[in-house]
Design a protein around this motif. Structure first.
Motif, mmCIF file in Angstrom:
data_model
loop_
_atom_site.group_PDB
_atom_site.id
_atom_site.type_symbol
_atom_site.label_atom_id
_atom_site.label_comp_id
_atom_site.label_asym_id
_atom_site.label_seq_id
_atom_site.Cartn_x
_atom_site.Cartn_y
_atom_site.Cartn_z
ATOM 1 N N SER A 106 -2.079 -11.407 17.288
ATOM 2 C CA SER A 106 -1.030 -10.408 18.076
ATOM 3 C C SER A 106 0.077 -11.123 18.752
ATOM 4 N N SER A 107 0.516 -10.949 20.077
ATOM 5 C CA SER A 107 1.554 -11.822 20.437
ATOM 6 C C SER A 107 1.605 -11.457 21.889
ATOM 7 N N SER A 108 1.684 -12.542 22.541
ATOM 8 C CA SER A 108 1.950 -12.573 24.042
ATOM 9 C C SER A 108 3.054 -11.758 24.572
ATOM 10 N N LEU A 109 3.923 -11.224 23.491
ATOM 11 C CA LEU A 109 5.112 -10.447 23.949
ATOM 12 C C LEU A 109 4.732 -8.834 24.277
ATOM 13 N N THR A 110 3.432 -8.537 24.222
ATOM 14 C CA THR A 110 2.983 -7.247 24.577
ATOM 15 C C THR A 110 2.935 -7.593 26.148
ATOM 16 N N ARG A 111 2.894 -8.516 26.873
ATOM 17 C CA ARG A 111 2.926 -8.756 28.033
ATOM 18 C C ARG A 111 4.191 -9.412 29.003
ATOM 19 N N LEU A 112 5.211 -9.657 27.926
ATOM 20 C CA LEU A 112 6.232 -10.182 28.378
ATOM 21 C C LEU A 112 7.598 -9.489 28.798
ATOM 22 N N GLN A 113 7.520 -8.417 28.068
ATOM 23 C CA GLN A 113 8.727 -7.294 28.422
ATOM 24 C C GLN A 113 9.959 -7.862 28.149
ATOM 25 N N PHE A 114 10.223 -8.730 27.217
ATOM 26 C CA PHE A 114 11.578 -9.220 26.712
ATOM 27 C C PHE A 114 12.338 -8.002 26.123
ATOM 28 N N PRO A 115 13.679 -7.841 26.586
ATOM 29 C CA PRO A 115 14.478 -7.107 25.788
ATOM 30 C C PRO A 115 14.364 -7.509 24.431
ATOM 31 N N THR A 116 14.761 -6.390 23.680
ATOM 32 C CA THR A 116 15.040 -6.267 22.106
ATOM 33 C C THR A 116 13.425 -6.636 21.230
ATOM 34 N N TYR A 117 12.454 -6.948 21.943
ATOM 35 C CA TYR A 117 11.289 -7.026 21.187
ATOM 36 C C TYR A 117 10.255 -5.594 21.319
ATOM 37 N N GLY A 118 10.787 -4.497 21.994
ATOM 38 C CA GLY A 118 10.086 -3.411 22.158
ATOM 39 C C GLY A 118 9.095 -2.976 20.842
ATOM 40 N N ALA A 119 9.844 -2.820 19.895
ATOM 41 C CA ALA A 119 9.115 -2.494 18.710
ATOM 42 C C ALA A 119 8.122 -3.211 18.286
ATOM 43 N N TYR A 120 8.571 -4.491 18.260
ATOM 44 C CA TYR A 120 7.655 -5.435 17.703
ATOM 45 C C TYR A 120 6.563 -5.681 18.577
ATOM 46 N N ALA A 121 6.668 -5.781 19.969
ATOM 47 C CA ALA A 121 5.435 -5.449 20.921
ATOM 48 C C ALA A 121 4.559 -4.511 20.829
ATOM 49 N N ALA A 122 5.032 -3.272 20.532
ATOM 50 C CA ALA A 122 4.270 -2.210 20.109
ATOM 51 C C ALA A 122 3.412 -2.271 19.250
ATOM 52 N N SER A 123 4.079 -2.796 18.228
ATOM 53 C CA SER A 123 3.125 -3.079 16.870
ATOM 54 C C SER A 123 1.901 -3.966 17.077
ATOM 55 N N LYS A 124 2.221 -5.047 17.913
ATOM 56 C CA LYS A 124 1.305 -6.020 18.144
ATOM 57 C C LYS A 124 0.257 -5.333 19.229
ATOM 58 N N GLY A 125 0.719 -4.469 20.109
ATOM 59 C CA GLY A 125 -0.207 -3.782 20.851
ATOM 60 C C GLY A 125 -1.190 -2.801 20.164
ATOM 61 N N ALA A 126 -0.714 -2.266 19.045
ATOM 62 C CA ALA A 126 -1.689 -1.708 18.194
ATOM 63 C C ALA A 126 -2.849 -2.808 17.555
ATOM 64 N N VAL A 127 -2.111 -3.812 17.098
ATOM 65 C CA VAL A 127 -3.177 -4.839 16.735
ATOM 66 C C VAL A 127 -4.293 -4.918 17.739
ATOM 67 N N GLU A 128 -4.003 -5.294 18.982
ATOM 68 C CA GLU A 128 -4.890 -5.893 19.927
ATOM 69 C C GLU A 128 -5.849 -4.477 20.155
#
Length: 245
Positions: free
Chosen positions: A140-162
């Motif tokens: 997955s990615s810790s970006l699911t918790r970090l709320q970094f701008p521009t990472y929304g779609a990527y973080a969403a995909s990794k949230g699905a992985v979790e």
């Protein structure tokens, strides 16, 4: 089919930054390795030769992780060579960055195909084929918790992985197979470094209390732990990020 008492691991994206580090780390632990690649056969062959040069056993297997026919064939090849599969580590993924408001939806679809469908296809094969005592580790990615701008779609995909990882762990009750996710923080891989200037990298390096970026080897270590001795860790997401989140 070659029967062996050696534990066998298939690493998807096994030529990438984290994938290659995982291959090297599991080889140190005595695993026979299947190095999966999507397009770069030469790099996969080089990775296999590096394992063999240290006295290990390895093969390269190809396929689009989102193609269930191709991945079934890849799993077949591993079983034919080594007699079974004990560990699957799913590192294959892509990252395309943009603010949500301006994201090209074709990029969203590309990430969905590789990061979500690809993880689902590989997890499905692992659920059907892993031997008792086995382990599936998705990335997955810790970006699911970090709320970094521009990472929304990527973080969403990794949230699905979790989400799929944690559900699958419960679905495999009674099979003696663990299912976990490892969520790296900012890690110095070619995928992560692409397009970032030095100022951005310096800021990211200072974000964690340890004041550096992670390395692929930092991520391979908890993956090796989950692949081997950590039998009582199951249905969890392990955040490997130096304390950034």
């Amino acid at each position: 089919m070659t029967e062996t008492n050696t534990r066998v691991a298939l690493v998807t994206g096994g030529t990438g930054g984290i994938g290659r580090a995982v291959v090297d780390r599991l080889a140190e632990d005595g695993f026979a390795l299947a190095v999966h690649y999507a397009g770069n056969k030469a790099k996969a062959d080089e990775t296999v030769k590096a394992v063999e040069a240290r006295g290990g056993r390895a093969i390269a297997v190809a396929g689009d992780v989102a193609d269930e026919v191709a991945m079934a064939a890849a799993f077949d090849a591993v079983e034919a060579e080594f007699g079974g599969i004990d560990v699957v580590v799913n590192t294959a993924g892509i990252m395309l960055l943009s603010p949500i408001a301006t994201l090209n939806l074709d990029d969203l679809d590309r990430m969905h195909r590789t990061n979500i469908r690809g993880t689902f296809v590989v997890s499905q094969q692992a659920a059907r084929r892993l031997r008792r005592g086995g382990a599936l580790i998705n990335v997955s990615s810790s970006l699911t918790r970090l709320q970094f701008p521009t990472y929304g779609a990527y973080a969403a995909s990794k949230g699905a992985v979790e989400a799929m990882t944690l559900v699958l762990a419960r679905e495999l009750r009674g099979k003696d197979i663990t299912v976990n996710a490892v969520a790296p923080g900012p890690t110095a891989t070619p995928l992560f470094l692409e397009g970032k200037d030095q100022a951005a990298l310096d800021n990211l390096s200072k974000a964690a209390p340890l004041e550096r970026l992670g390395t692929p080897e930092d991520i391979a270590e908890p993956i090796a732990f989950l692949a081997g001795p950590a039998r009582w860790i199951n249905g969890q997401t392990v955040y490997a990020n130096g304390g950034i989140a």
